[in-house]
Design a protein around this motif. Sequence first.
Motif, PDB file in Angstrom:
ATOM      1  N   ARG A   1       0.824  -1.215   0.000  1.00  0.00           N
ATOM      2  CA  ARG A   1       0.000   0.000   0.000  1.00  0.00           C
ATOM      3  C   ARG A   1       0.856   1.261   0.000  1.00  0.00           C
ATOM      4  N   VAL A   2       1.954   1.237   0.715  1.00  0.00           N
ATOM      5  CA  VAL A   2       2.858   2.386   0.733  1.00  0.00           C
ATOM      6  C   VAL A   2       3.423   2.625  -0.663  1.00  0.00           C
TER       7      VAL A   2
ATOM      8  N   GLN B   1       3.575   5.993  -5.555  1.00  0.00           N
ATOM      9  CA  GLN B   1       3.485   6.151  -7.009  1.00  0.00           C
ATOM     10  C   GLN B   1       2.419   7.167  -7.394  1.00  0.00           C
ATOM     11  N   GLN B   2       1.388   7.298  -6.595  1.00  0.00           N
ATOM     12  CA  GLN B   2       0.298   8.223  -6.893  1.00  0.00           C
ATOM     13  C   GLN B   2       0.626   9.653  -6.490  1.00  0.00           C
ATOM     14  N   GLN B   3       1.622   9.839  -5.647  1.00  0.00           N
ATOM     15  CA  GLN B   3       1.984  11.172  -5.164  1.00  0.00           C
ATOM     16  C   GLN B   3       3.027  11.795  -6.073  1.00  0.00           C
ATOM     17  N   GLU B   4       2.563  12.359  -7.158  1.00  0.00           N
ATOM     18  CA  GLU B   4       3.469  12.935  -8.153  1.00  0.00           C
ATOM     19  C   GLU B   4       4.215  14.160  -7.657  1.00  0.00           C
ATOM     20  N   ASP B   5       3.636  14.880  -6.702  1.00  0.00           N
ATOM     21  CA  ASP B   5       4.260  16.120  -6.240  1.00  0.00           C
ATOM     22  C   ASP B   5       5.248  15.893  -5.098  1.00  0.00           C
ATOM     23  N   THR B   6       5.464  14.638  -4.698  1.00  0.00           N
ATOM     24  CA  THR B   6       6.382  14.342  -3.612  1.00  0.00           C
ATOM     25  C   THR B   6       7.802  14.275  -4.149  1.00  0.00           C
ATOM     26  N   PRO B   7       8.678  15.186  -3.663  1.00  0.00           N
ATOM     27  CA  PRO B   7      10.062  15.137  -4.123  1.00  0.00           C
ATOM     28  C   PRO B   7      10.735  13.873  -3.604  1.00  0.00           C
ATOM     29  N   ALA B   8      11.422  13.187  -4.474  1.00  0.00           N
ATOM     30  CA  ALA B   8      12.121  11.973  -4.085  1.00  0.00           C
ATOM     31  C   ALA B   8      13.396  11.851  -4.898  1.00  0.00           C
TER      32      ALA B   8
END
Length: 122
Positions: free
Chosen positions: A84-85, A90-97
């Motif tokens: 689930r994480v 993958q759905q959080q496009e705006d999360t810098p990684a």
Amino acid sequence: MDDAIEKAARAAAQRLTGPTYPTLAEDVEEALAAEGVRRAPGQYVDPTALGGLIVGISTLAWTVYNDIRSRGAGEPDVDAIARRVRQQLQQQEDTPAPELEPAERDRIVDVTVEETVNAQEE
């Protein structure tokens, strides 16, 4: 921020620190200190993004863990939480990684989720 999340993020950093990520523990501490600080969209992501990713994974895993438990579904399975994480990341496009190979990202998720569940059970 919940103490279990901080504890889990620190434990994951300790397990993942090595030749590839020698300053990971310090990076996580910086990310924990910066948690909650608002950033402008598109703001430059510093090289300690991996520390922020671990804190984010720990926070997300804590939320998923508690969601499963609150529904009375029994003790949450670490593998189910990790799946689930990964889906939510993958759905959080705006999360810098940071740029990571898929296998390395999976390893980081697995270790962080495991440490988050361990922190919940203490």
